[in-house]
Design a protein around this motif. Structure first.
Motif, PDB file in Angstrom:
ATOM      1  N   ALA A 115      -4.200  10.337   6.218  1.00 32.09           N
ATOM      2  CA  ALA A 115      -3.844  10.972   4.941  1.00 32.09           C
ATOM      3  C   ALA A 115      -2.359  10.820   4.609  1.00 32.09           C
ATOM      4  O   ALA A 115      -1.973  10.894   3.441  1.00 32.09           O
ATOM      5  CB  ALA A 115      -4.204  12.456   4.983  1.00 32.09           C
ATOM      6  N   GLU A 135       3.376  13.135  17.887  1.00 27.04           N
ATOM      7  CA  GLU A 135       2.046  13.373  18.459  1.00 27.04           C
ATOM      8  C   GLU A 135       2.024  13.008  19.944  1.00 27.04           C
ATOM      9  O   GLU A 135       1.445  13.716  20.763  1.00 27.04           O
ATOM     10  CB  GLU A 135       1.008  12.558  17.681  1.00 27.04           C
ATOM     11  CG  GLU A 135      -0.389  13.054  17.952  1.00 27.04           C
ATOM     12  CD  GLU A 135      -1.448  12.344  17.118  1.00 27.04           C
ATOM     13  OE1 GLU A 135      -1.086  11.696  16.113  1.00 27.04           O
ATOM     14  OE2 GLU A 135      -2.615  12.440  17.485  1.00 27.04           O
ATOM     15  N   ARG A 160       0.818  -1.201   0.000  1.00 28.59           N
ATOM     16  CA  ARG A 160       0.000   0.000   0.000  1.00 28.59           C
ATOM     17  C   ARG A 160       0.859   1.262   0.000  1.00 28.59           C
ATOM     18  O   ARG A 160       1.782   1.383   0.805  1.00 28.59           O
ATOM     19  CB  ARG A 160      -0.883  -0.018   1.264  1.00 28.59           C
ATOM     20  CG  ARG A 160      -2.168   0.692   1.033  1.00 28.59           C
ATOM     21  CD  ARG A 160      -3.160   0.494   2.149  1.00 28.59           C
ATOM     22  NE  ARG A 160      -3.999   1.664   2.148  1.00 28.59           N
ATOM     23  CZ  ARG A 160      -3.792   2.709   2.928  1.00 28.59           C
ATOM     24  NH1 ARG A 160      -2.822   2.717   3.802  1.00 28.59           N
ATOM     25  NH2 ARG A 160      -4.587   3.754   2.836  1.00 28.59           N
ATOM     26  N   ASN A 176      -7.638  11.887   8.979  1.00 30.20           N
ATOM     27  CA  ASN A 176      -6.947  10.728   9.549  1.00 30.20           C
ATOM     28  C   ASN A 176      -6.453   9.807   8.446  1.00 30.20           C
ATOM     29  O   ASN A 176      -7.182   9.536   7.498  1.00 30.20           O
ATOM     30  CB  ASN A 176      -7.887   9.916  10.448  1.00 30.20           C
ATOM     31  CG  ASN A 176      -8.175  10.643  11.739  1.00 30.20           C
ATOM     32  OD1 ASN A 176      -7.358  11.439  12.191  1.00 30.20           O
ATOM     33  ND2 ASN A 176      -9.328  10.397  12.311  1.00 30.20           N
ATOM     34  N   LYS A 227       0.177  12.366   6.943  1.00 25.46           N
ATOM     35  CA  LYS A 227       0.933  13.465   7.562  1.00 25.46           C
ATOM     36  C   LYS A 227       2.099  12.937   8.402  1.00 25.46           C
ATOM     37  O   LYS A 227       3.236  13.362   8.225  1.00 25.46           O
ATOM     38  CB  LYS A 227       0.014  14.326   8.462  1.00 25.46           C
ATOM     39  CG  LYS A 227      -1.182  14.912   7.760  1.00 25.46           C
ATOM     40  CD  LYS A 227      -2.034  15.736   8.698  1.00 25.46           C
ATOM     41  CE  LYS A 227      -2.702  14.932   9.797  1.00 25.46           C
ATOM     42  NZ  LYS A 227      -3.762  13.994   9.350  1.00 25.46           N
ATOM     43  N   THR A 255       3.486  10.018   8.446  1.00 27.79           N
ATOM     44  CA  THR A 255       4.481   9.283   7.649  1.00 27.79           C
ATOM     45  C   THR A 255       5.414  10.270   6.946  1.00 27.79           C
ATOM     46  O   THR A 255       6.637  10.092   6.946  1.00 27.79           O
ATOM     47  CB  THR A 255       3.763   8.378   6.617  1.00 27.79           C
ATOM     48  OG1 THR A 255       2.833   7.558   7.330  1.00 27.79           O
ATOM     49  CG2 THR A 255       4.734   7.504   5.862  1.00 27.79           C
TER      50      THR A 255
END
Ligand SMILES: Nc1ncnc2c1ncn2[C@@H]1O[C@H](COP(=O)(O)OP(=O)(O)OP(=O)(O)O)[C@@H](O)[C@H]1O
Length: 339
Positions: free
Chosen positions: A38, A81, A14, A36, A40, A42
């Protein structure tokens, strides 16, 4: 300061990040938005060198991450985060630990730690054990750890997520201050946060960059006319007579008592005839008519609206391919509202 060139990341079969391409100049504060999943985090992990891109290259202050990772990483401060804090350490011992990890010279550490404690408002908590800190203070400490080695580029992954409203305000203020000395890339789900803190916004959707634009021009992008929500206390008949002839906006009224002669709370949504801010004219008009205003609020754009526009309208006026990102700082032509 930062160049991200055609970067992709595959996990198993993927593709999570798909040909992202952008640059950041020194001193910019750039908001990185996306729903969520999308891509970011990574992307941010690849910029910070924690993940290796499957293809594409990243340069930090002219240093290629794929060849000079250590030097490139020394230019970056990263707040994930969930900040990597050790609950049993005290604030000061954690900062000393991070200073060691980030190769801050031993002779400079004491001064640098004191500086971080002052700058991030951690005074009086130096000896406190991390597990007993509030979430807001943990975030301050995470930020202190991210900048202790004086990085030029600061990468913040959803820095206000999970905080209460007061803590959010405090952390935003700190980010504003940090933005005076560092180039900042911050990810968020909150569109107003970008308008408050950033001078540019990038939007990522399903791994692709779909928008790269000056933060002030999001309203222009949405082709939306200026909108205000107003609450007044008066008789509907009076307010109507004053506002229905205003040339600058259309009105929608809401009130509970159908008797137009009855004084009551009235909520009015005013939509401007164009994107011009009409609040000053509106205030003067209401003041002249002696109508008491209880609240006047400029309506913002939600991230949901923006995504809906980007994903459903993309074929009509926005190319969703990363190769042809709209990076214009000038407003797009206004929509013909007469249709
Ligand atoms: N280590 C991994 N292994 C497999 N898939 C991963 C891994 N890390 C991320 N992904 C997948 O990549 C995609 C992008 O995830 P990412 O965490 O970058 O999104 P995000 O935009 O940061 O989302 P959020 O706002 O929820 O944090 C998701 O589908 C996620 O499941």
């Amino acid at each position: 300061m930062l160049q991200v060139q055609q970067v992709s990341k595959w996990f198993d079969q993927r593709r999570s990040v798909d040909g992202i391409d952008f640059e950041m100049k020194r001193g910019e504060i750039v908001g990185f938005l996306g729903p969520n999943g999308a891509g970011k985090t990574t992307t941010m992990r690849m910029i910070t060198g924690y993940l290796t891109p499957s293809s594409g290259q990243i340069w930090v202050d002219g240093l290629p991450m794929h060849e000079q990772s250590r030097q490139a990483r020394s230019k970056i401060g990263y707040l994930p985060e969930t900040p990597p804090l050790y609950p049993d350490m005290t604030v000061r011992s954690y900062l000393r630990f991070v200073a060691d990890l980030r190769d801050v010279a031993v002779r400079e550490q004491k001064l640098r730690i004191s500086e971080m404690i002052d700058r991030l408002g951690l005074q009086g908590r130096e000896r406190q054990v991390i597990r007993s800190l509030s979430k807001g203070y943990k975030q301050r400490l995470g930020l202190a750890g991210a900048i202790i080695h004086q990085p030029e580029l600061l990468i913040l992954d959803e820095p206000t997520s999970g905080l209460d409203p007061n803590q959010i305000m405090e952390i935003r203020q700190l980010i504003r201050e940090l933005g005076e000395q560092h180039t900042v890339l911050l990810s968020t789900h909150i569109l107003p946060e970008v308008s408050m803190l950033c001078n540019r916004m990038l939007i990522i959707h399903e791994g692709k960059l779909v928008l790269d634009r000056d933060a002030d021009h999001i309203g222009d992008f949405l082709h939306e006319n200026f909108q205000v929500q107003l609450e007044v206390k008066s008789k509907p008949v009076i307010v109507r007579s004053v506002l229905e002839h205003a040339a600058f906006a259309h009105t929608e009224f809401q009130y509970s008592d159908t008797n137009e002669q009855q004084e009551q709370l009235i909520t009015i949504k005013l939509t401007g005839v164009d994107q011009e801010d009409f609040r000053e004219s509106l205030s003067l008009l209401l003041a002249n008519a002696k109508i008491p205003v209880l609240e006047m609020r400029k309506e913002g754009h939600s991230l949901e609206e923006l995504f809906a526009k980007l994903t459903t309208d993309s074929e009509s006026h926005l190319d969703i391919n990363a190769a042809s990102i709209d990076r214009s700082d000038t407003p797009l032509p206004k929509e013909d509202t007469t249709k």
